[in-house]
Motif scaffolding. Structure first.
Motif, PDB file in Angstrom:
ATOM      1  N   GLU A  76       0.864  -1.264   0.041  1.00 55.10           N
ATOM      2  CA  GLU A  76      -0.181  -0.064  -0.019  1.00 55.10           C
ATOM      3  C   GLU A  76       0.741   1.142  -0.119  1.00 55.10           C
ATOM      4  OE1 GLU A  76      -2.617  -0.065   3.188  1.00 55.10           O
ATOM      5  OE2 GLU A  76      -3.763  -1.619   2.566  1.00 55.10           O
ATOM      6  N   GLN A  77       1.978   1.273   0.540  1.00 54.58           N
ATOM      7  CA  GLN A  77       2.914   2.156   0.737  1.00 54.58           C
ATOM      8  C   GLN A  77       3.832   2.292  -0.241  1.00 54.58           C
ATOM      9  OE1 GLN A  77       4.378   3.661   4.426  1.00 54.58           O
ATOM     10  NE2 GLN A  77       2.572   3.049   5.477  1.00 54.58           N
ATOM     11  N   LYS A  78       3.845   1.357  -1.437  1.00 51.54           N
ATOM     12  CA  LYS A  78       4.827   1.223  -2.450  1.00 51.54           C
ATOM     13  C   LYS A  78       6.152   1.149  -2.043  1.00 51.54           C
ATOM     14  CE  LYS A  78       1.564   3.614  -5.706  1.00 51.54           C
ATOM     15  NZ  LYS A  78       0.204   3.219  -5.097  1.00 51.54           N
ATOM     16  N   LEU A  79       6.403   0.388  -1.096  1.00 50.99           N
ATOM     17  CA  LEU A  79       7.915   0.184  -0.584  1.00 50.99           C
ATOM     18  C   LEU A  79       8.282  -1.297  -1.051  1.00 50.99           C
ATOM     19  CD1 LEU A  79       7.543   1.350   3.111  1.00 50.99           C
ATOM     20  CD2 LEU A  79       8.597   2.628   1.230  1.00 50.99           C
ATOM     21  N   GLU A  83      13.828  -3.783   0.755  1.00 49.69           N
ATOM     22  CA  GLU A  83      14.948  -2.731   0.909  1.00 49.69           C
ATOM     23  C   GLU A  83      14.510  -1.423   1.512  1.00 49.69           C
ATOM     24  OE1 GLU A  83      17.626  -2.095  -2.343  1.00 49.69           O
ATOM     25  OE2 GLU A  83      18.152  -4.449  -2.192  1.00 49.69           O
ATOM     26  N   GLU A  84      13.483  -0.906   0.967  1.00 48.05           N
ATOM     27  CA  GLU A  84      13.126   0.509   1.380  1.00 48.05           C
ATOM     28  C   GLU A  84      12.580   0.426   2.919  1.00 48.05           C
ATOM     29  OE1 GLU A  84      12.001   2.632  -2.873  1.00 48.05           O
ATOM     30  OE2 GLU A  84      10.654   1.058  -2.053  1.00 48.05           O
ATOM     31  N   LEU A  85      11.836  -0.686   3.075  1.00 53.04           N
ATOM     32  CA  LEU A  85      11.014  -0.760   4.430  1.00 53.04           C
ATOM     33  C   LEU A  85      12.220  -1.046   5.516  1.00 53.04           C
ATOM     34  CD1 LEU A  85       8.657  -1.007   6.318  1.00 53.04           C
ATOM     35  CD2 LEU A  85       8.396  -3.326   5.480  1.00 53.04           C
ATOM     36  N   SER A 118      16.250  -5.911   9.309  1.00 49.28           N
ATOM     37  CA  SER A 118      16.907  -6.488   8.151  1.00 49.28           C
ATOM     38  C   SER A 118      15.975  -6.793   6.903  1.00 49.28           C
ATOM     39  CB  SER A 118      17.953  -7.247   8.343  1.00 49.28           C
ATOM     40  OG  SER A 118      17.189  -8.682   8.530  1.00 49.28           O
ATOM     41  N   LYS A 119      16.272  -6.816   5.881  1.00 48.99           N
ATOM     42  CA  LYS A 119      15.454  -7.041   4.616  1.00 48.99           C
ATOM     43  C   LYS A 119      15.124  -8.612   4.732  1.00 48.99           C
ATOM     44  CE  LYS A 119      15.750  -7.712  -0.363  1.00 48.99           C
ATOM     45  NZ  LYS A 119      16.628  -7.586  -1.490  1.00 48.99           N
ATOM     46  N   PRO A 154       7.974 -12.622  14.828  1.00 51.34           N
ATOM     47  CA  PRO A 154       8.362 -11.326  15.280  1.00 51.34           C
ATOM     48  C   PRO A 154       8.217 -10.932  16.871  1.00 51.34           C
ATOM     49  CG  PRO A 154       6.653 -10.885  14.030  1.00 51.34           C
ATOM     50  CD  PRO A 154       6.794 -12.436  13.868  1.00 51.34           C
ATOM     51  N   THR A 155       9.488 -10.364  17.457  1.00 51.06           N
ATOM     52  CA  THR A 155       9.047 -10.003  18.879  1.00 51.06           C
ATOM     53  C   THR A 155       8.268  -8.775  18.898  1.00 51.06           C
ATOM     54  OG1 THR A 155      11.307  -8.608  18.729  1.00 51.06           O
ATOM     55  CG2 THR A 155      11.725 -10.844  19.156  1.00 51.06           C
ATOM     56  N   LEU A 156       7.779  -8.372  19.931  1.00 44.30           N
ATOM     57  CA  LEU A 156       7.127  -7.218  20.226  1.00 44.30           C
ATOM     58  C   LEU A 156       7.811  -5.947  19.851  1.00 44.30           C
ATOM     59  CD1 LEU A 156       4.598  -6.128  21.033  1.00 44.30           C
ATOM     60  CD2 LEU A 156       5.469  -6.182  23.513  1.00 44.30           C
ATOM     61  N   GLY A 157       9.048  -5.927  20.130  1.00 46.00           N
ATOM     62  CA  GLY A 157      10.124  -4.662  19.839  1.00 46.00           C
ATOM     63  C   GLY A 157      10.337  -4.578  18.296  1.00 46.00           C
ATOM     64  N   MET A 158      10.408  -5.822  17.578  1.00 46.98           N
ATOM     65  CA  MET A 158      10.598  -5.684  16.078  1.00 46.98           C
ATOM     66  C   MET A 158       9.262  -5.060  15.591  1.00 46.98           C
ATOM     67  SD  MET A 158      11.528  -8.850  13.713  1.00 46.98           S
ATOM     68  CE  MET A 158      12.675  -9.455  14.935  1.00 46.98           C
ATOM     69  N   MET A 159       7.980  -5.541  16.234  1.00 44.61           N
ATOM     70  CA  MET A 159       6.903  -5.133  15.616  1.00 44.61           C
ATOM     71  C   MET A 159       6.675  -3.566  15.761  1.00 44.61           C
ATOM     72  SD  MET A 159       3.742  -8.268  15.710  1.00 44.61           S
ATOM     73  CE  MET A 159       4.125  -8.445  17.384  1.00 44.61           C
ATOM     74  N   TRP A 160       7.267  -3.013  16.962  1.00 43.36           N
ATOM     75  CA  TRP A 160       7.228  -1.567  16.921  1.00 43.36           C
ATOM     76  C   TRP A 160       7.920  -1.134  16.012  1.00 43.36           C
ATOM     77  CZ3 TRP A 160       3.659   0.983  19.401  1.00 43.36           C
ATOM     78  CH2 TRP A 160       2.954   0.352  20.677  1.00 43.36           C
ATOM     79  N   LYS A 161       9.158  -1.545  15.745  1.00 47.95           N
ATOM     80  CA  LYS A 161       9.989  -0.981  14.914  1.00 47.95           C
ATOM     81  C   LYS A 161       9.490  -0.889  13.579  1.00 47.95           C
ATOM     82  CE  LYS A 161      14.480  -1.875  16.853  1.00 47.95           C
ATOM     83  NZ  LYS A 161      15.736  -2.724  16.702  1.00 47.95           N
ATOM     84  N   ILE A 162       8.742  -1.798  13.290  1.00 48.49           N
ATOM     85  CA  ILE A 162       8.178  -1.777  11.728  1.00 48.49           C
ATOM     86  C   ILE A 162       6.930  -0.862  11.635  1.00 48.49           C
ATOM     87  CG2 ILE A 162       6.599  -3.226  10.216  1.00 48.49           C
ATOM     88  CD1 ILE A 162       8.435  -5.712  11.322  1.00 48.49           C
ATOM     89  N   THR A 163       6.097  -0.882  12.864  1.00 46.70           N
ATOM     90  CA  THR A 163       4.975  -0.009  12.788  1.00 46.70           C
ATOM     91  C   THR A 163       5.388   1.348  12.894  1.00 46.70           C
ATOM     92  OG1 THR A 163       4.280  -0.493  14.914  1.00 46.70           O
ATOM     93  CG2 THR A 163       3.229  -1.822  13.384  1.00 46.70           C
ATOM     94  N   ASN A 164       6.495   1.912  13.498  1.00 44.58           N
ATOM     95  CA  ASN A 164       7.008   3.071  13.613  1.00 44.58           C
ATOM     96  C   ASN A 164       7.417   3.540  12.222  1.00 44.58           C
ATOM     97  OD1 ASN A 164       6.201   3.761  16.472  1.00 44.58           O
ATOM     98  ND2 ASN A 164       8.494   2.972  17.014  1.00 44.58           N
TER      99      ASN A 164
END
Length: 188
Positions: A25-28, A31-33, A40-41, A54-64
């Motif tokens: 949806e964000q056209k990423l 690598e861009e994400l 990491s990719k 994924p850990t909770l911390g990893m999901m926070w990084k992704i959603t941020n």
């Protein structure tokens, strides 16, 4: 295979599918994400394919990195939802000392609610939340010290606190029993 393992695998698959949808949806590209999130990719690809939990911390990084609330990865959109204690998905930090149950989010994704469990004499330091987000924590059982920046506050049963969640904060269970909290996060 147990019901709990089935539920965990379903959640892993759901998160992966949802991440792929949100990224597209964000056209990423992956690598861009990866550049936006600090994840990491390879790991992002594994999450999208449902090959890793994924850990909770990893999901926070992704959603941020995607500028989305955490629930964007966790919950389907329904008009009426019931979340029974202990029967929904549970997410944890690396050592299982802090576990959250996602409860609800509003349709716009600007408000999320969680039930959190912190093991006795344990500390949880979450990833920084979205800039400007507000967190409200209510202790439902136990005694919890919440440190925000350099200041600490001790909350007892039914005490609540509100603070800017993008500031470094820590939850510490001061008791011999598990602490239970209700959390609400409001994204600006």
């Amino acid at each position: 295979m147990s019901s709990s393992k089935d539920e965990t695998q379903q959640l892993i698959q759901f998160v992966g599918t949802k991440l792929r949808e949100l990224r597209k949806e964000q056209k990423l590209s992956l690598e861009e994400l990866a550049a936006k999130t600090g994840v990491s990719k390879l790991t992002l690809g594994n999450i999208e394919r449902g090959e890793t939990n994924p850990t909770l911390g990893m999901m926070w990084k992704i959603t941020n990195g995607l500028s989305l609330p955490l629930m964007a990865l966790l919950k389907p959109e329904n008009n009426i939802n019931i979340v029974r204690a202990g029967q929904g998905p549970q997410l944890s930090g690396n050592r299982q000392e802090w576990v959250i149950e996602p409860l609800f989010s509003d349709i716009r994704g600007s408000l999320e609610m969680y039930r959190a469990f912190l093991k006795p004499h344990c500390k949880y330091v979450p990833e920084a939340h979205h800039p400007g987000s507000i967190e409200i924590a209510t202790v439902m059982s136990g005694e919890v010290q919440i440190t925000i920046g350099e200041s600490s506050y001790t909350l007892n049963k039914y005490d609540s606190i509100q603070f800017v969640a993008s500031e470094k904060h820590t939850y510490t269970n001061l008791e011999d029993e598990q602490a239970v909290l209700h959390l609400a996060i409001n994204y600006k």
